[in-house]
Design an enzyme around this catalytic site. Structure first.
Site, PDB file in Angstrom:
ATOM      1  N   TYR A 128       0.672  -1.129  -0.047  1.00  0.00           N
ATOM      2  CA  TYR A 128       0.008   0.182  -0.236  1.00  0.00           C
ATOM      3  C   TYR A 128       0.925   1.230   0.075  1.00  0.00           C
ATOM      4  O   TYR A 128       2.076   1.111   0.469  1.00  0.00           O
ATOM      5  CB  TYR A 128      -0.917   0.222   1.095  1.00  0.00           C
ATOM      6  CG  TYR A 128      -0.321   0.331   2.614  1.00  0.00           C
ATOM      7  CD1 TYR A 128       0.381  -0.869   3.408  1.00  0.00           C
ATOM      8  CD2 TYR A 128       0.039   1.560   3.027  1.00  0.00           C
ATOM      9  CE1 TYR A 128       0.806  -0.587   4.634  1.00  0.00           C
ATOM     10  CE2 TYR A 128       0.561   1.753   4.246  1.00  0.00           C
ATOM     11  CZ  TYR A 128       0.970   0.829   4.926  1.00  0.00           C
ATOM     12  OH  TYR A 128       1.571   1.153   6.205  1.00  0.00           O
ATOM     13  N   CYS A 129       0.364   2.488  -0.387  1.00  0.00           N
ATOM     14  CA  CYS A 129       0.905   3.810  -0.254  1.00  0.00           C
ATOM     15  C   CYS A 129      -0.286   4.800  -0.025  1.00  0.00           C
ATOM     16  O   CYS A 129      -1.159   4.374   0.340  1.00  0.00           O
ATOM     17  CB  CYS A 129       1.691   3.999  -1.590  1.00  0.00           C
ATOM     18  SG  CYS A 129       1.006   4.197  -3.141  1.00  0.00           S
ATOM     19  N   THR A 130       0.118   6.029  -0.280  1.00  0.00           N
ATOM     20  CA  THR A 130      -0.811   7.011   0.004  1.00  0.00           C
ATOM     21  C   THR A 130      -2.017   6.778  -0.987  1.00  0.00           C
ATOM     22  O   THR A 130      -3.345   7.039  -0.314  1.00  0.00           O
ATOM     23  CB  THR A 130      -0.230   8.438  -0.011  1.00  0.00           C
ATOM     24  OG1 THR A 130       1.091   8.145   0.563  1.00  0.00           O
ATOM     25  CG2 THR A 130      -1.199   9.559   0.614  1.00  0.00           C
TER      26      THR A 130
END
Ligand code: ZN
Ligand code: ZN
Length: 374
Positions: free
Chosen positions: A220-222
């Site tokens: 995941y990331c922003t």
């Protein structure tokens, strides 16, 4: 007319054509004027972002076609186009929203129906010009392997599916953001890939997870753009069960809250606006970089020549007057000319702390990294 005399004329004609074409496809009015024009506008605008990895055969042609359609309806923003896909952040006059959607969805079959992330608390005044650039990549990754296809991504997880999979014991959750983002907030049980750049993180993630090729790996990331590429890279490297959080932390939180699901992200989601982070839960999981007290407020050092991004509690902010160290605090009390001299001087390498390894806070940051719980 002889050929020799004709040639320069042909060239200048071609030059004129190119110039006219450029004028049509790019902005020719100056920036400040455009900003004033936008601020004077009264029609409401919708701010949104989107991205899509898919193969674009002729990025420049694609860019020019889309530019004509978007500029005709006064879309503003920043769009990157590469052979690997498209990434845009923009503001659209709200009454042209449907036309905008048709133009975007119709630009390629892969774009038809893609998710548009609509910003909720935005005044629509963040962009005043349309910039569309062709770049080698939409997210720099340092990969030059021609067999790597970023469009072959892992499986999307929406909030409910994420919660289910995250609970399984053989699931590994990987944070693909930077350390300072992870530090103030992350998904429960998530591990970080300790590098300063995405391009270093990719091979590092492969190495770190080498023993776990058959486990469920959630990245995941922003906003989803980085972890989506990372998921493709893991698949490319022989990992079997790779997932990524659709729309990143932003979309996950929005959906989880909307659907009344348990929110498995703790702390703050770091974002690059003036808030430097949006609180998701009340947990404060980081510490002040100066005194070690629980704190997750990022700030930039008040010394312009330093500008270090760091965490500082309100007490230390007062003691150090918003600076990261006594040295920086001393500097901000010098006359401006002297500060400018320091900034421009031969000490630059040492003074621009955020680009230097020799920053006084570094050892402390390092110690924290070493002692941080799993
Ligand atoms: Zn403190
Ligand atoms: Zn400083």
């Amino acid at each position: 007319m002889s050929q020799d005399r004709l040639r320069p004329r042909i060239f200048s004609f071609l030059y004129l054509c190119t110039f006219l074409k450029m004028a049509l496809l790019h902005n020719r009015i100056n920036n400040e004027e455009l900003k004033q024009q936008m601020l004077a506008e009264t029609e409401p605008r919708t701010t949104l972002s989107f991205y899509k990895y898919f193969h674009i055969a002729d990025p420049l042609q694609f860019r020019n076609d889309l530019y004509k359609k978007f500029s005709a309806i006064k879309v503003f923003g920043r769009i990157y186009i590469a052979a690997e896909g498209i990434n845009g952040q923009m503001s659209v006059p709200t009454h042209h929203f449907e036309t905008f959607k048709e133009a975007l969805y119709g630009a390629a079959p892969e774009l038809n129906g893609i998710r548009l992330n609509i910003a909720v608390d935005d005044n629509g005044k963040s962009f005043w010009v349309l910039r569309m650039k062709v770049r080698p990549k939409i997210v720099a990754d340092g990969i030059d392997d021609p067999t790597f296809d970023p469009a072959k991504t892992g499986t999307y997880l929406k909030a409910d599916a994420y919660n289910q999979l995250a609970d399984k014991p053989d699931t590994i959750i990987v944070d693909m953001r930077n350390h300072y983002e992870y530090e103030v907030g992350h998904f429960e049980k998530a591990i970080e890939v300790p590098s300063d750049t995405f391009r270093d993180q990719l091979p590092m993630a492969v190495e770190m997870l080498a023993e776990h090729r058959d486990k469920n790996i959630i990245m995941y990331c922003t906003g989803g753009i980085r972890c989506e590429k990372a998921s493709a890279y893991m698949l490319h490297n022989g990992f079997k069960n790779v997932f990524h959080v659709e729309g990143g932390i932003i979309e996950y939180t929005r959906r989880a809250k909307e659907q009344g699901l348990p929110v498995k992200f703790i702390g703050k989601n770091f974002v690059f606006d003036e808030r430097l982070g949006e609180r998701i839960t009340e947990d404060v999981i980081a510490q002040c970089h100066i005194c070690g007290k629980p704190c997750d407020t990022h700030t930039n050092c008040a010394n312009q020549g330093c500008h270090l991004l760091f965490i500082q509690c309100s007490d230390c902010a007062q003691t150090y007057e918003g600076c990261c160290s006594k040295e920086c605090r001393d500097i901000i009390h010098l006359p401006e000319e002297e500060q400018a001299l320091i900034r421009a001087g031969k000490d630059k390498g040492r003074m621009i702390f955020n680009k230097s390894k020799s920053h006084p806070l570094r050892p402390r940051l390092k110690r924290q990294e070493e002692t941080k719980p799993e």
